[in-house]
Design a protein around this motif. Sequence first.
Motif, short mmCIF file in Angstrom:
data_model
loop_
_atom_site.label_atom_id
_atom_site.label_comp_id
_atom_site.label_asym_id
_atom_site.label_seq_id
_atom_site.Cartn_x
_atom_site.Cartn_y
_atom_site.Cartn_z
N VAL A 277 0.85 -1.19 0.00
CA VAL A 277 0.00 0.00 0.00
C VAL A 277 0.88 1.23 0.00
N VAL A 278 0.61 2.17 -0.91
CA VAL A 278 1.31 3.46 -0.95
C VAL A 278 0.26 4.54 -0.80
N MET A 279 0.39 5.36 0.23
CA MET A 279 -0.64 6.36 0.54
C MET A 279 -0.02 7.74 0.67
N ASP A 280 -0.71 8.75 0.18
CA ASP A 280 -0.33 10.14 0.39
C ASP A 280 -0.72 10.52 1.81
N VAL A 281 0.27 10.84 2.66
CA VAL A 281 -0.01 11.10 4.08
C VAL A 281 -0.72 12.43 4.28
N ARG A 282 -0.74 13.29 3.25
CA ARG A 282 -1.37 14.61 3.37
C ARG A 282 -2.83 14.62 2.95
N THR A 283 -3.27 13.56 2.27
CA THR A 283 -4.65 13.53 1.76
C THR A 283 -5.37 12.22 2.02
N GLY A 284 -4.64 11.14 2.21
CA GLY A 284 -5.26 9.83 2.36
C GLY A 284 -5.52 9.11 1.05
N PHE A 285 -5.22 9.74 -0.09
CA PHE A 285 -5.43 9.07 -1.37
C PHE A 285 -4.37 7.99 -1.58
N VAL A 483 -10.54 6.59 -5.31
CA VAL A 483 -11.11 7.27 -6.46
C VAL A 483 -10.97 8.77 -6.27
N ARG A 484 -10.50 9.42 -7.34
CA ARG A 484 -10.27 10.87 -7.28
C ARG A 484 -11.49 11.65 -7.76
N ARG A 485 -12.12 11.21 -8.85
CA ARG A 485 -13.27 11.95 -9.37
C ARG A 485 -14.07 11.09 -10.35
N ILE A 486 -15.28 11.56 -10.63
CA ILE A 486 -16.16 10.98 -11.65
C ILE A 486 -16.25 11.99 -12.79
N GLU A 487 -16.05 11.52 -14.03
CA GLU A 487 -16.09 12.39 -15.20
C GLU A 487 -17.21 11.97 -16.14
N SER A 488 -17.80 12.96 -16.81
CA SER A 488 -18.79 12.70 -17.85
C SER A 488 -18.07 12.15 -19.08
N PRO A 489 -18.81 11.59 -20.04
CA PRO A 489 -18.16 11.04 -21.24
C PRO A 489 -17.32 12.05 -22.01
N ASP A 490 -17.65 13.35 -21.89
CA ASP A 490 -16.87 14.36 -22.59
C ASP A 490 -15.73 14.92 -21.75
N THR A 493 -15.79 17.18 -15.13
CA THR A 493 -15.87 16.61 -13.79
C THR A 493 -17.29 16.69 -13.26
N ARG A 494 -17.84 15.54 -12.90
CA ARG A 494 -19.17 15.50 -12.27
C ARG A 494 -19.06 15.55 -10.75
N GLN A 495 -18.06 14.85 -10.21
CA GLN A 495 -17.90 14.79 -8.76
C GLN A 495 -16.43 14.67 -8.42
N GLU A 496 -15.96 15.53 -7.56
CA GLU A 496 -14.57 15.52 -7.11
C GLU A 496 -14.55 15.07 -5.65
N PHE A 497 -13.74 14.07 -5.34
CA PHE A 497 -13.66 13.57 -3.98
C PHE A 497 -12.53 14.30 -3.24
#
Length: 679
Positions: A277-285, A483-490, A493-497
Amino acid sequence: MTLGQTSTGRELKQRALVLGLVMLGGLLLLTVRLYRLQIIRGDEYSAKSVANFVKEIRIRADRGIIKDRRGEILVDSRPSFDVFVTPAFCERCSEEVLPRLAGWLGWDDAARAHVEALVHAARRSAPFQAVPVHLDLTRDELDTLAAHKTELPGVDWPAVPHRHYRAGPVLSHVVGYMNEISQDEMDRLPAGTSYALGDFVGRRGVERYFERELRGADGSRQEVVNARGETIQELNDLLVGRTPVLPRPGDSVVLSLDMRLQEEAERAFPGVAGAVVVMDVRTGFILAVVSRPGFDPNLLTGRVTAAQMAEMAKDPLQPMIFRPTQQHYSPGSTFKVVTVLAALESHILLPTGTVTCTGGYSLGSRRWRCMGEHGPMDARQALQRSCDTFFYRLGDLLGLDPIADMGRSLGLGVPTGVGVVAEVPGIMPDSAYHDRDTPGGYTKGLALNSAIGQGDVNVTPLQLAVVYAAVANGGQVFRPQLVRRIESPDGKTRQEFQPQVVRDVPIDAEYRRIVLDALTAVVNEPGGTAYRSRLADIKFAGKTGTAQVAALGKVRLKEQAMTFWQRDHAWFAAIAPAEEPEIAVVVLNEHGGHGASEAAPTAAAIIHKFFELKRGDANASIAASTSLLPVPLPPSPPPPAEARPSRATSPGPAPEETHAAVQARPLARMGGVTPPDSP
């Protein structure tokens, strides 16, 4: 006429009356029936009559793609020719058509029985809807069906999108796979859900968790067909007002993972089983995650038989288990940071306090062994050299509950909440746990085992990464995310986590400094258990761990004399860089042996790659930004001699004209910009 007899005329009138009443009743009944058929259920029967010659063709939507953080495609769709049967048009389906398909496509008895059940169920619920009965036709199978098309009424083989997992077994647990929805699942779906028999749904990972976003919406078109379900092209133009409904592609899921770092983690990990596991300690991603062994989702996506799943379940290495979250292990010496922090926070241990190691620790009639005789040890030295005796003493003085409290505050004993993948909570035992579940209840010896990460303490690799990330960032316990974000087909960005902090643990700055200094010494100073894995250009901190999994008696066997299942688990947990931490890396090599030799080098390679990529990305960003700066244009060439004005008539700059105005003249000619007027 004789007295007492009924006249012929009267009898005829009675008969006419009866006949009239009968006819009136019949007309009334017919009227009611016609009213029911044409008014009450007119739309229903009209649709059925249309369905006899108009076939609804389903246009399947493209499922959304899955990408890494940089946009590299990990999962997309590929074209495939699949066989569909429309029950309403399949004449003598069970008697002739399906047996022919079974012979030409090589179905076994189980496959044929499944198809017959599927077609039978579809005939009852949606007879005019095509259901898939065979996936991924080969070229030879395609040619065979084309040659026998007239013998297959109600059978089609259109091109449809199929899932394509580009990385194969890599990240298989994270992205998941797809297979056919069952009848039971169909029965439980809410009204209006657009699934049909034979459809595929996500089963694990991102495919399951984001099923609604990835799926999209199917479209449809209508075609005129004959009694065999064959399209009549010349009549299609007569379908007035039946505009096709275009499908809507599914959204895309952008992971937090970097595939370049993922590939390095896969390459550097030597184990046949384990996790990284490799994790960004500043964000948890999460930036990379390895679970070995894995499975190939390309093989599981489709119709997987019970025999195939049973065969995978028999594998002793359990490839379907996602080890970073679905399996927990004794953390060994990597847990010692929790014990040190608990002791410092409880003021049982002073920063300068020492414990003398004589090779073990005695409590009552039992003696707990240490790996050597280390002599006087303070907290820094005990972590650097992984002296068990020091931590036995802390466990004896503290008891188990303060250690458990610190472990729970840092995220142990409960699921991390990562969401996309299933997880187990692990075990962070306290005295109440042992009083409830251990024969004889809690005793002090149990605290000694827990203090060194053995006994009933169990953590998942992801939980341990959360612990070390919290130590690195000063006490913020992040919810790990994949998961960082959800994107529309074009691509919009629909949702940014966003990063999510579960809690802030008040770790004293001095105590944190002591722990980080000790972990830095583990890697960068002689005598440290991971000294051989140090890097020349990056100073990182870490802790080795070797977790015993089997009781081997008083005489410890050499690794070569042990079976695979007897060998210890090799752990290493790292923070990099040591001065201003950015990432936490946890490596678990199941039954790998020693953490120093079988886990620490993997973490070092990943850390080196991370900062190499960071430098490369920074240089590329600088180069890209530099390329956007305006480039000075070369001066315009002088006009030809015949067009060149004489020196006497050549206009020069006015004495008051600025240098910038003069420099603007070539730009005005080249780009159509009007030069500034002279004052």
